[in-house]
Design an enzyme around this catalytic site. Sequence first.
Site, PDB file in Angstrom:
ATOM      1  CE  LYS A 103      -4.112   1.237   2.505  1.00  0.00           C
ATOM      2  NZ  LYS A 103      -4.694   1.286   3.834  1.00  0.00           N
ATOM      3  CG  HIS A 105      -3.291   5.002   0.159  1.00  0.00           C
ATOM      4  ND1 HIS A 105      -3.175   4.015  -0.790  1.00  0.00           N
ATOM      5  CD2 HIS A 105      -4.404   4.723   0.862  1.00  0.00           C
ATOM      6  CE1 HIS A 105      -4.208   3.188  -0.678  1.00  0.00           C
ATOM      7  NE2 HIS A 105      -4.961   3.600   0.327  1.00  0.00           N
TER       8      HIS A 105
END
Length: 213
Positions: A103, A105
């Site tokens: 991921k 963010h």
Amino acid sequence: MKSFQREFIEFAINRGVLKFGEFTLKSGRTSPYFFNAGLFNRGGDLARLGRFYATALTEAGVKFDTLFGPAYKGIPIATTTAVALADEHNLDVPYCFNRKEAKTHGEGGNLVGSPLAGNVMLVDDVITAGTAIRESMQLIEQNQAVLAGVLIALDRQEKGQGELSAIQEVERDFNTQVVAIVTLADVVAYLQEQGDQQHHIETINAYREQYGI
Ligand code: OMP
């Protein structure tokens, strides 16, 4: 065979997880049996499954700090094992799992749950070629953690690339211990106890002659 192991085999057969017949494996081998852990697909199954993993783990007595469930199939298994260790064995251990896609963010990274730290017990369903374990080892090493052991449901006890089983190769290469709830030998012993399973015993024995360790 211990009583929890016999109960586990019965549970797997009753849920259609352990099947006898003719199955093509990832390796291309034609196997007379198959273990599909994905068919433990109800809440009650998962709760019970966790208790079997937790019992096998505590009986083996391997010391560890953190449970790790590799994506995807290891995730519910590590989770239910952590719950069962807390509920049934008074062991409140941290657990974590990885994402397949990192991921970029939010909290970022590819790990969810506790830090992947200390002596790590990797929890999964079946090891065939050991591919998934090798991928997880990279993650464990990147986090300066140590592999304490591997916990799986079934040890198929068959050759990997050479004479050793994929499990024995993992034990040798990573200097670790693999704990299985049951082995193929336990399954055969169970079928023998049933008395009317001669056909399955014979096909499994023929398979073991060819691919067994
Ligand atoms: P590795 O990650 O290469 O060790 O292979 C594990 C995979 O073997 C599983 O994800 C299944 O696709 C498959 N498998 C089973 O789940 N159960 C079996 O009894 C046999 C296999 C297999 O294909 O060998």
